[in-house]
Design an enzyme around this catalytic site. Sequence first.
Site, PDB file in Angstrom:
ATOM      1  N   LYS A 106      55.257  12.103  57.473  1.00  0.00           N
ATOM      2  CA  LYS A 106      53.978  12.808  57.539  1.00  0.00           C
ATOM      3  C   LYS A 106      53.197  12.205  58.710  1.00  0.00           C
ATOM      4  CE  LYS A 106      50.324  13.957  54.255  1.00  0.00           C
ATOM      5  NZ  LYS A 106      49.903  13.719  52.864  1.00  0.00           N
TER       6      LYS A 106
ATOM      7  N   GLU B 210      57.300  11.727  47.632  1.00  0.00           N
ATOM      8  CA  GLU B 210      58.384  11.304  46.756  1.00  0.00           C
ATOM      9  C   GLU B 210      58.904  12.475  45.921  1.00  0.00           C
ATOM     10  OE1 GLU B 210      55.656   7.666  47.259  1.00  0.00           O
ATOM     11  OE2 GLU B 210      55.443   9.841  47.214  1.00  0.00           O
TER      12      GLU B 210
END
Length: 127
Positions: free
Chosen positions: A100, A74
């Site tokens: 990811k 984030e």
Amino acid sequence: MKNSIALNEMIFYAYHGVRECEKEQGQRFILNFKAEVDFEAAAVNDDLNKTVSYSEVYKVIRKIVEGNKYDLLESLAYKIICDLFTEFSLLDEIEIEVKKPMVPIPGILSSASVKMSRRRTEVEQNA
């Protein structure tokens, strides 16, 4: 988005994550970028100076992803958005997705990801 530009499936090797092993060993990250931009004048005049250069956007994103370490995806996404607004005055809205693939979760999944979008006015209000 009325007019938009995008960079899809950019792959970088970087060192983001909460765990120390992620910060030491690193891993691949896959990013998608999309931005609202008024490129009507560029389209009509075939003039790069009236729009935003994909290659310059890529350079900014690469510098942030590969040059820093973040615990949170984030935070990485937000930093990219803020820096892109700073560098490119023609951008009105930006969406960043950070994937990811090698997430340290005991289970079967292809990736974890965050997707963040902000308008320029939202980021300027938080500055």
